[in-house]
Design a protein around this motif. Structure first.
Motif, PDB file in Angstrom:
ATOM      1  N   LEU A  66       0.826  -1.207   0.000  1.00 37.25           N
ATOM      2  CA  LEU A  66       0.000   0.000   0.000  1.00 37.25           C
ATOM      3  C   LEU A  66       0.858   1.254   0.000  1.00 37.25           C
ATOM      4  N   PHE A  67       1.941   1.265   0.781  1.00 38.92           N
ATOM      5  CA  PHE A  67       2.858   2.402   0.735  1.00 38.92           C
ATOM      6  C   PHE A  67       3.452   2.547  -0.664  1.00 38.92           C
ATOM      7  N   ALA A  68       3.829   1.416  -1.268  1.00 42.04           N
ATOM      8  CA  ALA A  68       4.426   1.460  -2.613  1.00 42.04           C
ATOM      9  C   ALA A  68       3.443   2.004  -3.641  1.00 42.04           C
ATOM     10  N   ALA A  69       2.142   1.786  -3.403  1.00 44.91           N
ATOM     11  CA  ALA A  69       1.118   2.293  -4.318  1.00 44.91           C
ATOM     12  C   ALA A  69       0.749   3.744  -4.022  1.00 44.91           C
ATOM     13  N   GLY A  70       1.419   4.368  -3.046  1.00 41.35           N
ATOM     14  CA  GLY A  70       1.168   5.761  -2.735  1.00 41.35           C
ATOM     15  C   GLY A  70      -0.039   6.015  -1.852  1.00 41.35           C
ATOM     16  N   LYS A  71      -0.516   4.985  -1.163  1.00 43.66           N
ATOM     17  CA  LYS A  71      -1.680   5.158  -0.304  1.00 43.66           C
ATOM     18  C   LYS A  71      -1.283   5.763   1.043  1.00 43.66           C
ATOM     19  N   ALA A  72      -2.176   6.548   1.603  1.00 41.04           N
ATOM     20  CA  ALA A  72      -2.050   6.996   2.991  1.00 41.04           C
ATOM     21  C   ALA A  72      -2.713   5.910   3.840  1.00 41.04           C
ATOM     22  N   VAL A  73      -1.974   5.363   4.795  1.00 41.61           N
ATOM     23  CA  VAL A  73      -2.470   4.236   5.584  1.00 41.61           C
ATOM     24  C   VAL A  73      -2.626   4.651   7.036  1.00 41.61           C
ATOM     25  N   CYS A  74      -3.763   4.314   7.604  1.00 41.65           N
ATOM     26  CA  CYS A  74      -4.057   4.610   9.005  1.00 41.65           C
ATOM     27  C   CYS A  74      -4.245   3.312   9.771  1.00 41.65           C
ATOM     28  N   LEU A  75      -4.043   3.401  11.077  1.00 38.12           N
ATOM     29  CA  LEU A  75      -4.306   2.293  11.986  1.00 38.12           C
ATOM     30  C   LEU A  75      -5.106   2.834  13.167  1.00 38.12           C
ATOM     31  N   PRO A  76      -5.912   1.968  13.808  1.00 42.18           N
ATOM     32  CA  PRO A  76      -6.728   2.426  14.935  1.00 42.18           C
ATOM     33  C   PRO A  76      -5.981   2.369  16.267  1.00 42.18           C
ATOM     34  N   ARG A  77      -6.439   3.212  17.199  1.00 36.29           N
ATOM     35  CA  ARG A  77      -6.009   3.167  18.603  1.00 36.29           C
ATOM     36  C   ARG A  77      -7.260   3.024  19.464  1.00 36.29           C
ATOM     37  N   CYS A  78      -7.226   2.100  20.428  1.00 40.74           N
ATOM     38  CA  CYS A  78      -8.343   1.955  21.364  1.00 40.74           C
ATOM     39  C   CYS A  78      -8.316   3.086  22.385  1.00 40.74           C
ATOM     40  N   LEU A  79      -9.505   3.574  22.715  1.00 44.51           N
ATOM     41  CA  LEU A  79      -9.672   4.623  23.704  1.00 44.51           C
ATOM     42  C   LEU A  79     -10.589   4.109  24.814  1.00 44.51           C
ATOM     43  N   PRO A  80     -10.603   4.777  25.963  1.00 44.73           N
ATOM     44  CA  PRO A  80     -11.524   4.376  27.027  1.00 44.73           C
ATOM     45  C   PRO A  80     -12.978   4.411  26.550  1.00 44.73           C
ATOM     46  N   GLY A  81     -13.817   3.619  27.196  1.00 45.60           N
ATOM     47  CA  GLY A  81     -15.231   3.594  26.851  1.00 45.60           C
ATOM     48  C   GLY A  81     -15.531   2.871  25.557  1.00 45.60           C
ATOM     49  N   ASN A  82     -14.661   1.940  25.174  1.00 42.29           N
ATOM     50  CA  ASN A  82     -14.839   1.158  23.943  1.00 42.29           C
ATOM     51  C   ASN A  82     -14.964   2.054  22.709  1.00 42.29           C
ATOM     52  N   GLN A  83     -14.207   3.145  22.721  1.00 43.51           N
ATOM     53  CA  GLN A  83     -14.120   4.048  21.571  1.00 43.51           C
ATOM     54  C   GLN A  83     -12.773   3.808  20.879  1.00 43.51           C
ATOM     55  N   MET A  84     -12.630   4.341  19.682  1.00 40.73           N
ATOM     56  CA  MET A  84     -11.338   4.266  19.007  1.00 40.73           C
ATOM     57  C   MET A  84     -11.109   5.524  18.193  1.00 40.73           C
ATOM     58  N   GLU A  85      -9.843   5.773  17.902  1.00 47.35           N
ATOM     59  CA  GLU A  85      -9.444   6.866  17.027  1.00 47.35           C
ATOM     60  C   GLU A  85      -8.532   6.289  15.958  1.00 47.35           C
ATOM     61  N   VAL A  86      -8.279   7.099  14.941  1.00 44.39           N
ATOM     62  CA  VAL A  86      -7.511   6.645  13.783  1.00 44.39           C
ATOM     63  C   VAL A  86      -6.307   7.562  13.609  1.00 44.39           C
ATOM     64  N   ARG A  87      -5.130   6.954  13.376  1.00 48.77           N
ATOM     65  CA  ARG A  87      -3.907   7.744  13.198  1.00 48.77           C
ATOM     66  C   ARG A  87      -3.159   7.294  11.952  1.00 48.77           C
ATOM     67  N   LEU A  88      -2.561   8.272  11.278  1.00 51.23           N
ATOM     68  CA  LEU A  88      -1.794   8.043  10.062  1.00 51.23           C
ATOM     69  C   LEU A  88      -0.435   7.444  10.419  1.00 51.23           C
ATOM     70  N   VAL A  89      -0.033   6.400   9.686  1.00 44.26           N
ATOM     71  CA  VAL A  89       1.277   5.793   9.925  1.00 44.26           C
ATOM     72  C   VAL A  89       2.140   5.918   8.669  1.00 44.26           C
ATOM     73  N   GLN A  90       3.437   5.957   8.900  1.00 39.94           N
ATOM     74  CA  GLN A  90       4.438   5.958   7.827  1.00 39.94           C
ATOM     75  C   GLN A  90       5.245   4.665   7.947  1.00 39.94           C
ATOM     76  N   GLN A  91       6.161   4.459   6.996  1.00 38.96           N
ATOM     77  CA  GLN A  91       6.969   3.243   7.038  1.00 38.96           C
ATOM     78  C   GLN A  91       7.813   3.155   8.301  1.00 38.96           C
ATOM     79  N   ASP A  92       8.190   4.298   8.867  1.00 39.78           N
ATOM     80  CA  ASP A  92       9.048   4.285  10.050  1.00 39.78           C
ATOM     81  C   ASP A  92       8.288   4.612  11.340  1.00 39.78           C
ATOM     82  N   SER A  93       6.961   4.579  11.311  1.00 38.62           N
ATOM     83  CA  SER A  93       6.176   4.896  12.506  1.00 38.62           C
ATOM     84  C   SER A  93       6.359   3.832  13.581  1.00 38.62           C
TER      85      SER A  93
END
Length: 196
Positions: A66-93
């Protein structure tokens, strides 16, 4: 319905536990080929993955292509209260281990609002042919997806594609279910399945 879901979760986990590492890897290979070749994946810019753990598909293998195809890739983070947020990752994240066992982006990774994500790869233990999803019961994705208006895809091993998954009003399904051998769900081409 809760008892029915718990029974299906037990059955799915038992089925997964019986898969050999070789069968899991072969299944992952087929699932990832199909996912990366989807027109929906190829045409979007920002994709939310999840970090597979245990017997789930090893979705971190999708990052390099996906990085090679030029996509911006995100991964989730769990938050309190069974919520989540999304953050952008790079190859060196940096990814950190959550107490549940999965890897998450650390707080230095930029926060991404739901409206900036084009496509979500939604995790689940099992799915049905209409896009119904059997999650692990935490509701993280059900809550986050209520604020998301893009495209939803799931990876499902053929042996865990069910005729029907029981749904409660808050359960959010997916538009496309990708298995090793077919495509299913509301946006699958043809009568619900396409060949290789």
């Amino acid at each position: 319905m809760t008892a029915e879901k718990e029974d299906l979760r037990r059955q799915a986990l038992t089925w997964l536990a019986d898969l050999s590492p070789q069968d899991r890897e072969r299944g992952d290979d087929a699932l990832f080929r199909r996912f990366l070749s989807l027109p929906q994946v190829q045409s979007v810019h920002t994709i939310l993955l999840y970090c597979g753990m245990g017997t789930e598909p090893d979705t971190l293998r999708l990052l390099p292509p996906l990085f090679a195809a030029g996509k911006a890739v995100c991964l989730p983070r769990c938050l309190p209260g069974n919520q989540m947020e999304v953050r952008l990752v790079q190859q060196d994240s940096s990814l950190i281990r959550h107490p549940y066992g999965m890897l998450e982006p650390d707080l230095r990774c930029p926060l991404v609002p739901p409206e900036d994500v084009d496509l979500v790869l939604v995790p689940g233990l099992a799915f049905d042919r209409s896009g119904g999803r059997l999650g692990r019961g935490g509701g993280y994705y059900d809550r986050w997806l209520t604020r998301f208006s893009g495209y939803t895809v799931a990876l499902c091993r053929d042996g865990l594609l069910l005729d029907s998954v029981p749904r409660l009003p808050h359960d959010v399904g997916v538009e496309l279910v990708v298995t090793e051998t077919g495509l299913y769900g509301p946006s699958a081409s043809g009568p619900g399945k396409s060949g290789a």
